[in-house]
Design a protein around this motif. Structure first.
Motif, PDB file in Angstrom:
ATOM      1  N   UNK A 203      78.805  26.642  40.917  1.00 15.51           N
ATOM      2  CA  UNK A 203      77.822  25.953  41.766  1.00 15.51           C
ATOM      3  C   UNK A 203      78.456  25.416  43.025  1.00 15.51           C
ATOM      4  N   UNK A 204      77.624  24.817  43.874  1.00 16.08           N
ATOM      5  CA  UNK A 204      78.158  24.130  45.060  1.00 16.08           C
ATOM      6  C   UNK A 204      78.060  24.909  46.346  1.00 16.08           C
ATOM      7  N   UNK A 205      77.395  26.063  46.337  1.00 15.81           N
ATOM      8  CA  UNK A 205      77.205  26.804  47.584  1.00 15.81           C
ATOM      9  C   UNK A 205      78.506  27.460  48.044  1.00 15.81           C
ATOM     10  N   UNK A 206      78.519  27.876  49.315  1.00 17.23           N
ATOM     11  CA  UNK A 206      79.678  28.595  49.854  1.00 17.23           C
ATOM     12  C   UNK A 206      80.744  27.606  50.305  1.00 17.23           C
ATOM     13  N   UNK A 207      81.956  27.736  49.767  1.00 18.37           N
ATOM     14  CA  UNK A 207      83.111  26.974  50.247  1.00 18.37           C
ATOM     15  C   UNK A 207      84.035  27.974  50.929  1.00 18.37           C
ATOM     16  N   UNK A 208      84.155  27.864  52.247  1.00 13.30           N
ATOM     17  CA  UNK A 208      84.947  28.844  52.987  1.00 13.30           C
ATOM     18  C   UNK A 208      86.135  28.172  53.643  1.00 13.30           C
TER      19      UNK A 208
ATOM     20  N   UNK B   4      70.525  33.741  42.811  1.00 11.09           N
ATOM     21  CA  UNK B   4      71.151  33.938  41.503  1.00 11.09           C
ATOM     22  C   UNK B   4      71.186  32.654  40.682  1.00 11.09           C
ATOM     23  N   UNK B   5      70.424  31.652  41.111  1.00 15.24           N
ATOM     24  CA  UNK B   5      70.260  30.466  40.274  1.00 15.24           C
ATOM     25  C   UNK B   5      71.076  29.262  40.698  1.00 15.24           C
ATOM     26  N   UNK B   6      71.527  29.226  41.975  1.00 12.53           N
ATOM     27  CA  UNK B   6      72.244  28.043  42.455  1.00 12.53           C
ATOM     28  C   UNK B   6      73.723  28.079  42.131  1.00 12.53           C
ATOM     29  N   UNK B   7      74.382  29.188  42.436  1.00  9.53           N
ATOM     30  CA  UNK B   7      75.818  29.333  42.182  1.00  9.53           C
ATOM     31  C   UNK B   7      76.631  28.867  43.380  1.00  9.53           C
TER      32      UNK B   7
ATOM     33  N   UNK C 103      74.973  32.617  51.044  1.00  8.88           N
ATOM     34  CA  UNK C 103      74.217  31.494  50.480  1.00  8.88           C
ATOM     35  C   UNK C 103      72.894  31.938  49.881  1.00  8.88           C
ATOM     36  N   UNK C 104      72.229  32.904  50.516  1.00  8.96           N
ATOM     37  CA  UNK C 104      70.966  33.425  49.970  1.00  8.96           C
ATOM     38  C   UNK C 104      71.180  34.086  48.609  1.00  8.96           C
TER      39      UNK C 104
END
Ligand code: ADP
Ligand code: MG
Length: 322
Positions: free
Chosen positions: A296-301, A224-227, A218-219
């Protein structure tokens, strides 16, 4: 023994010099020659009864205090060269110091890291280390270099640091051999220096997993601009001991969000996959592909069965959300 005698007795032997070190321990400051490369510099503090038990083996405390810093240097793709050591000690204890230095120097010698100075004071047990390493600035591995479409890799499986803590605290009782393996991973994490150096100039973004994979990835996404990132954590992302924990009913989300792993998480332009495979093989490791960077949308695991892994409580924070 006063602090000057203490410094002579315990620390001077760790001042092994090196490329950029003109003057190490003994003066008001160390003198470093500027080299051809950029210098990656980091610091990390381990506080007694926060990051370790004050009753832990001092060899492990010495080893880990340097290891966590070399891990940060590795995550920049740099070659570690020097360290400084700030020690706050509750009392003078020669046997403790000897063991601490043994653990510290075991790792320092392995990587040719010179101890160039530090500070020694009295107070509640705290170990703060600074480390530096050399890297060509154009090849450094930065958090802000992830782009949509890049692949996401780990330099080794995650989860063992968190599981090791669960073993140390008696919350998880695996087989004897898994228990020994996991405690070793918690107490003596191996910084991925060779891995980081092999990836310099090749991988795009990188971070070392210290707060937990989901938080640390997430960091990278934020920097990297909100990926976003779509990742799948299957058995490949876990050690055999971690796999057995999941088989016995353990929650994979804990392994994905626990900390203290000190492996590298990196992103790669897919066009460089073959080149990366060759470089990793040459450096003696087998990276684990876990997913892809998205817009975008952060980490989807999710796990292999497609079940979502909830990382909402991901990562260790000292100050919570206050
Ligand atoms: P000053 O009083 O000028 O700050 P110190 O007495 O603190 O100097 O330190 C003397 C020398 O010993 C310095 O070169 C310092 O970097 C080194 N030193 C002190 N403590 C440590 C330590 N824990 N590890 C390595 N070097 C140390
Ligand atoms: Mg001085």
């Amino acid at each position: 023994m006063n602090e000057f005698a203490l410094i002579d007795r315990f620390f001077r032997a760790l001042d092994t010099g090196g490329d950029n070190v003109l003057l190490g321990i003994g003066d008001d400051a160390a003198l470093m020659a500027p080299g051809r490369h950029a210098m990656a510099i980091c610091t990390d503090t381990l506080v007694g009864d926060v990051h370790f038990r004050t009753s832990d083996d001092p060899r492990d405390i010495g080893f880990k205090s340097l290891a966590v810093n070399l891990s940060d240097i590795a995550a920049m793709g740099a070659r570690p060269t020097w360290a400084m050591l700030n020690l706050v000690l509750p009392r003078f204890d020669a046997a403790w110091l000897e063991d601490f230095c043994r653990g510290f120097s075991e790792l320092a010698r392995q990587y040719g890291v010179a101890l160039i100075g530090g500070d020694t004071t009295r107070g509640p047990l705290t170990v703060s280390v600074q480390a530096g390493g050399a890297v060509d600035p154009g090849r450094a591995l930065r958090r802000d270099a992830a782009r949509p479409g890049q692949l996401v890799f780990l330099s080794a499986p995650v989860g063992d640091g968190w599981l090791g803590l669960a073993v140390a605290e008696g919350r998880y009782q695996p087989s004897t051999s898994d228990g020994e393996f996991l405690l070793d991973r918690l107490r003596r994490p191996r910084p991925h220096v060779a891995e980081g150096m092999a990836l310099a100039g090749l991988a795009a973004a990188a971070i070392d997993v210290s707060d937990g994979l989901l938080a640390d990835l997430g960091h990278v996404l934020e920097a990297s601009g909100g990926l976003g990132a779509d990742i799948v954590l299957d058995r490949n992302a876990l050690s055999p001991a971690g796999g057995r924990y999941v088989d016995s009913g353990g929650d994979i989300a804990s392994l994905a969000s626990g900390g203290d792993d000190y492996v590298l998480c990196f992103t790669l332009d897919p066009a460089r996959r073959a080149e990366c495979e060759a470089a990793c093989a040459k450096a003696g490791f087998d990276p684990v592909e876990i997913g892809v960077i998205t817009e975008g949308g952060g980490v989807q695991a999710c796990d292999r069965a497609g079940r979502r892994i909830d990382g909402s409580a991901a990562g260790f924070r000292h100050f919570g959300d206050d």
